[in-house]
Design a protein around this motif. Structure first.
Motif, PDB file in Angstrom:
ATOM      1  N   GLU A  44     106.091 -93.202  18.238  1.00 60.59           N
ATOM      2  CA  GLU A  44     105.620 -92.016  17.823  1.00 60.59           C
ATOM      3  C   GLU A  44     105.519 -93.062  16.541  1.00 60.59           C
ATOM      4  OE1 GLU A  44     108.636 -88.607  17.237  1.00 60.59           O
ATOM      5  OE2 GLU A  44     108.674 -88.436  19.472  1.00 60.59           O
ATOM      6  N   ILE A  45     104.301 -91.922  15.617  1.00 62.24           N
ATOM      7  CA  ILE A  45     104.137 -92.357  14.696  1.00 62.24           C
ATOM      8  C   ILE A  45     103.260 -91.599  13.069  1.00 62.24           C
ATOM      9  CG2 ILE A  45     103.516 -94.967  14.734  1.00 62.24           C
ATOM     10  CD1 ILE A  45     100.157 -94.097  14.667  1.00 62.24           C
ATOM     11  N   THR A  46     103.492 -91.948  12.118  1.00 63.28           N
ATOM     12  CA  THR A  46     102.482 -91.176  10.560  1.00 63.28           C
ATOM     13  C   THR A  46     101.568 -91.748  10.800  1.00 63.28           C
ATOM     14  OG1 THR A  46     104.355 -89.302  10.887  1.00 63.28           O
ATOM     15  CG2 THR A  46     102.940 -89.313   9.073  1.00 63.28           C
ATOM     16  N   TYR A  47      99.880 -91.482   9.775  1.00 66.32           N
ATOM     17  CA  TYR A  47      99.391 -92.106   9.551  1.00 66.32           C
ATOM     18  C   TYR A  47      99.311 -91.552   7.605  1.00 66.32           C
ATOM     19  CZ  TYR A  47      97.216 -92.195  14.137  1.00 66.32           C
ATOM     20  OH  TYR A  47      96.944 -92.228  15.449  1.00 66.32           O
ATOM     21  N   PHE A  48      98.955 -92.151   7.158  1.00 70.59           N
ATOM     22  CA  PHE A  48      98.846 -93.047   5.434  1.00 70.59           C
ATOM     23  C   PHE A  48      97.483 -93.375   4.777  1.00 70.59           C
ATOM     24  CE2 PHE A  48     103.210 -91.606   6.181  1.00 70.59           C
ATOM     25  CZ  PHE A  48     103.963 -90.622   5.787  1.00 70.59           C
ATOM     26  N   CYS A  49      96.663 -92.412   4.886  1.00 70.15           N
ATOM     27  CA  CYS A  49      95.514 -93.227   4.739  1.00 70.15           C
ATOM     28  C   CYS A  49      94.788 -93.457   3.498  1.00 70.15           C
ATOM     29  CB  CYS A  49      93.961 -92.606   4.466  1.00 70.15           C
ATOM     30  SG  CYS A  49      94.054 -91.784   6.907  1.00 70.15           S
ATOM     31  N   THR A  50      94.544 -95.209   2.926  1.00 67.60           N
ATOM     32  CA  THR A  50      94.217 -95.767   1.103  1.00 67.60           C
ATOM     33  C   THR A  50      96.026 -95.712   1.011  1.00 67.60           C
ATOM     34  OG1 THR A  50      94.530 -93.579   0.826  1.00 67.60           O
ATOM     35  CG2 THR A  50      92.589 -94.294   0.917  1.00 67.60           C
ATOM     36  N   THR A  63      95.738-109.287  14.126  1.00 65.96           N
ATOM     37  CA  THR A  63      94.050-109.015  14.396  1.00 65.96           C
ATOM     38  C   THR A  63      93.814-107.764  15.947  1.00 65.96           C
ATOM     39  OG1 THR A  63      92.764-111.167  13.674  1.00 65.96           O
ATOM     40  CG2 THR A  63      91.621-109.787  15.374  1.00 65.96           C
ATOM     41  N   THR A  64      94.058-106.963  15.578  1.00 65.93           N
ATOM     42  CA  THR A  64      93.920-105.720  16.529  1.00 65.93           C
ATOM     43  C   THR A  64      92.185-104.976  15.693  1.00 65.93           C
ATOM     44  OG1 THR A  64      94.435-104.230  15.059  1.00 65.93           O
ATOM     45  CG2 THR A  64      95.830-105.142  16.528  1.00 65.93           C
ATOM     46  N   ASP A  65      91.642-104.037  16.959  1.00 70.01           N
ATOM     47  CA  ASP A  65      90.261-103.652  17.611  1.00 70.01           C
ATOM     48  C   ASP A  65      90.088-102.564  16.439  1.00 70.01           C
ATOM     49  OD1 ASP A  65      89.042-106.051  18.245  1.00 70.01           O
ATOM     50  OD2 ASP A  65      89.212-105.695  20.382  1.00 70.01           O
ATOM     51  N   SER A  66      91.708-101.046  16.745  1.00 70.34           N
ATOM     52  CA  SER A  66      91.425-100.717  16.480  1.00 70.34           C
ATOM     53  C   SER A  66      93.263 -99.956  15.771  1.00 70.34           C
ATOM     54  CB  SER A  66      91.656 -99.767  17.417  1.00 70.34           C
ATOM     55  OG  SER A  66      92.505 -99.667  17.980  1.00 70.34           O
ATOM     56  N   PRO A  67      93.113 -99.383  14.822  1.00 72.82           N
ATOM     57  CA  PRO A  67      94.652 -98.051  14.139  1.00 72.82           C
ATOM     58  C   PRO A  67      95.916 -98.317  15.043  1.00 72.82           C
ATOM     59  CG  PRO A  67      93.410 -97.249  12.951  1.00 72.82           C
ATOM     60  CD  PRO A  67      92.333 -97.900  14.470  1.00 72.82           C
ATOM     61  N   ASP A  68      95.322 -97.681  15.719  1.00 80.51           N
ATOM     62  CA  ASP A  68      96.276 -97.443  17.127  1.00 80.51           C
ATOM     63  C   ASP A  68      96.584 -98.890  18.068  1.00 80.51           C
ATOM     64  OD1 ASP A  68      96.221 -94.958  16.532  1.00 80.51           O
ATOM     65  OD2 ASP A  68      94.693 -94.473  18.401  1.00 80.51           O
ATOM     66  N   GLU A  69      96.092 -99.474  17.533  1.00 79.86           N
ATOM     67  CA  GLU A  69      96.072-101.080  18.545  1.00 79.86           C
ATOM     68  C   GLU A  69      97.523-101.385  17.983  1.00 79.86           C
ATOM     69  OE1 GLU A  69      94.016-103.464  20.259  1.00 79.86           O
ATOM     70  OE2 GLU A  69      92.234-102.234  21.216  1.00 79.86           O
ATOM     71  N   CYS A  70      96.818-101.352  16.912  1.00 81.47           N
ATOM     72  CA  CYS A  70      97.769-102.003  15.385  1.00 81.47           C
ATOM     73  C   CYS A  70      99.547-101.292  15.097  1.00 81.47           C
ATOM     74  CB  CYS A  70      97.327-101.969  13.954  1.00 81.47           C
ATOM     75  SG  CYS A  70      97.691-102.542  12.733  1.00 81.47           S
ATOM     76  N   ALA A  71      99.336-100.048  15.500  1.00 79.71           N
ATOM     77  CA  ALA A  71     100.617 -98.949  15.365  1.00 79.71           C
ATOM     78  C   ALA A  71     101.201 -99.780  17.294  1.00 79.71           C
ATOM     79  CB  ALA A  71     100.579 -97.749  15.585  1.00 79.71           C
ATOM     80  N   GLN A  72     100.691-100.048  18.042  1.00 80.72           N
ATOM     81  CA  GLN A  72     101.386-100.898  19.575  1.00 80.72           C
ATOM     82  C   GLN A  72     101.921-102.021  18.838  1.00 80.72           C
ATOM     83  OE1 GLN A  72     102.270 -98.409  21.218  1.00 80.72           O
ATOM     84  NE2 GLN A  72     100.920 -97.087  21.511  1.00 80.72           N
ATOM     85  N   ALA A  73     100.825-102.605  18.148  1.00 83.23           N
ATOM     86  CA  ALA A  73     102.046-103.727  17.751  1.00 83.23           C
ATOM     87  C   ALA A  73     102.710-103.676  16.898  1.00 83.23           C
ATOM     88  CB  ALA A  73     100.518-105.194  17.108  1.00 83.23           C
ATOM     89  N   CYS A  74     103.111-103.005  16.674  1.00 82.65           N
ATOM     90  CA  CYS A  74     104.255-102.643  15.298  1.00 82.65           C
ATOM     91  C   CYS A  74     105.254-102.221  16.665  1.00 82.65           C
ATOM     92  CB  CYS A  74     104.357-101.925  14.576  1.00 82.65           C
ATOM     93  SG  CYS A  74     105.917-101.285  13.415  1.00 82.65           S
ATOM     94  N   ASN A  75     105.334-101.842  17.560  1.00 84.60           N
ATOM     95  CA  ASN A  75     106.304-101.183  19.093  1.00 84.60           C
ATOM     96  C   ASN A  75     106.693-102.335  18.894  1.00 84.60           C
ATOM     97  OD1 ASN A  75     107.301 -99.776  20.376  1.00 84.60           O
ATOM     98  ND2 ASN A  75     106.093 -98.770  21.608  1.00 84.60           N
ATOM     99  N   ALA A  76     105.557-103.228  19.594  1.00 84.15           N
ATOM    100  CA  ALA A  76     106.424-104.311  20.106  1.00 84.15           C
ATOM    101  C   ALA A  76     106.995-105.228  19.811  1.00 84.15           C
ATOM    102  CB  ALA A  76     104.387-105.087  20.957  1.00 84.15           C
ATOM    103  N   TYR A  77     106.822-104.810  18.290  1.00 89.08           N
ATOM    104  CA  TYR A  77     107.624-106.622  17.273  1.00 89.08           C
ATOM    105  C   TYR A  77     109.156-106.135  16.640  1.00 89.08           C
ATOM    106  CZ  TYR A  77     107.230-110.100  14.036  1.00 89.08           C
ATOM    107  OH  TYR A  77     107.172-111.947  13.216  1.00 89.08           O
ATOM    108  N   SER A  78     110.021-107.193  17.146  1.00 82.64           N
ATOM    109  CA  SER A  78     111.189-106.413  17.021  1.00 82.64           C
ATOM    110  C   SER A  78     111.236-106.212  15.154  1.00 82.64           C
ATOM    111  CB  SER A  78     112.244-107.867  17.343  1.00 82.64           C
ATOM    112  OG  SER A  78     113.712-107.896  16.777  1.00 82.64           O
ATOM    113  N   GLY A  79     111.910-105.771  14.544  1.00 76.91           N
ATOM    114  CA  GLY A  79     111.774-105.161  13.278  1.00 76.91           C
ATOM    115  C   GLY A  79     111.314-104.793  12.705  1.00 76.91           C
ATOM    116  N   CYS A  80     109.769-103.934  12.668  1.00 82.35           N
ATOM    117  CA  CYS A  80     108.281-103.509  12.534  1.00 82.35           C
ATOM    118  C   CYS A  80     109.082-102.285  12.866  1.00 82.35           C
ATOM    119  CB  CYS A  80     107.903-104.192  13.444  1.00 82.35           C
ATOM    120  SG  CYS A  80     105.964-102.908  12.660  1.00 82.35           S
ATOM    121  N   LYS A  81     108.481-101.566  10.833  1.00 83.03           N
ATOM    122  CA  LYS A  81     109.198-100.114  10.267  1.00 83.03           C
ATOM    123  C   LYS A  81     107.627 -99.915  10.159  1.00 83.03           C
ATOM    124  CE  LYS A  81     113.194-100.829  10.622  1.00 83.03           C
ATOM    125  NZ  LYS A  81     113.905-101.481  11.211  1.00 83.03           N
TER     126      LYS A  81
END
Length: 275
Positions: A44-50, A63-81
């Motif tokens: 689960e995430i919340t979007y905050f634009c700009t 480097t990711t192709d979309s915002p959602d891929e970037c969100a999933q990268a955070c999910n897989a990264y230990s300590g990412c908030k």
């Protein structure tokens, strides 16, 4: 029927794949700013634009192709908030704090709302954080080295410019001295010929240094002093000469000339009255 559904699915996937990074960014920020999203894996995430993350808490960049891929990268990264996606470069920034930071255009921050699952076995978090810090430190040291080299190059260029400027000023000073010497050499025997009679081409002239006589000018040339007088001697119209060393055309002929002379401030003028 199944073939139709399958083809519709392919068209949908192709449409998403064909989107530009800007279109993917706008698809979220035009409609989902401030809203939450739950992915199929339960993240689960919340979007905050700009908005960007808090820079001081940055852990890594990818480097990711979309915002959602970037969100999933955070999910897989230990300590990412939370993570930010910059569509112009497709850069995904990973942050150790979940608060949104400063406003940055063309950026979307995705705050992690799901609790983090610890899969490190106890010691992985510290290792991950240290690795990211070491990378950041290395980047800073490299940047400092490059900036130091640029600063030294700039200083060297400045010193070179200052030296060139000093050299130009030295040359100018020497040119002024040379000009004064050249003028003195070009000045015809003054003050020795002042208030004397000199002869040229069978004609006699009364000469005055640093004086000028009234008269009517009719032509000028750049002849030297002796040649100027010789030329006047060949012309019946020429009754007087003003020879001004500093002028472009030094030799000036006058068809009328008054013997009454008046002093001038310049030291580079000789007046001659044909007798």
């Amino acid at each position: 029927m199944k073939s139709s559904i399958f083809l519709q699915g392919l068209f949908f996937i192709a449409g998403v794949a064909a989107q530009t990074p800007r279109q993917r960014y706008k698809a979220i920020c035009d409609d989902l700013d401030g809203q939450s999203k739950t992915f199929d894996n339960g993240y689960e995430i919340t979007y905050f634009c700009t908005k960007n993350g808090i820079i001081a808490s940055m852990l890594d960049t990818q480097t990711t192709d979309s915002p959602d891929e970037c969100a999933q990268a955070c999910n897989a990264y230990s300590g990412c908030k939370g993570s930010s996606w910059l569509y112009t470069s497709k850069e995904c920034q990973i942050f150790g704090e979940g608060g949104a930071g400063e406003e940055v255009r063309a950026t979307v921050f995705m705050r992690r709302d799901s609790p983090e699952v610890d899969t490190s076995g106890g010691g992985g978090q510290e290792s991950s954080d240290c690795t990211a810090t070491e990378h950041a430190l290395h980047d800073c040291e490299e940047s400092e080295r490059e900036l130091t080299e640029e600063l030294e190059a700039c200083r060297a260029g400045k010193r070179e410019c200052e030296e060139e400027n000093e050299e130009c000023e030295d040359k100018l000073a020497h040119e002024r001295v040379s000009c004064r010497l050249a003028e003195r050499k070009a000045l015809p025997k003054c003050p020795a010929i002042h208030d004397t009679v000199i002869s040229s081409g069978g004609k006699n002239y009364k000469a005055w240094c640093n004086h000028q006589h009234p008269g009517t000018f009719y032509k000028q040339t750049d002849l030297g002093f002796d040649a100027c007088i010789a030329q006047c001697s060949t012309e019946a119209r020429c009754k007087g000469i003003r020879y001004f060393v500093a002028a472009g055309a030094r030799c000036k002929f006058y068809e009328t000339s008054d013997a009454s002379m008046g002093p001038v401030s310049t030291t580079m003028l000789v007046s001659l009255h044909k007798l």
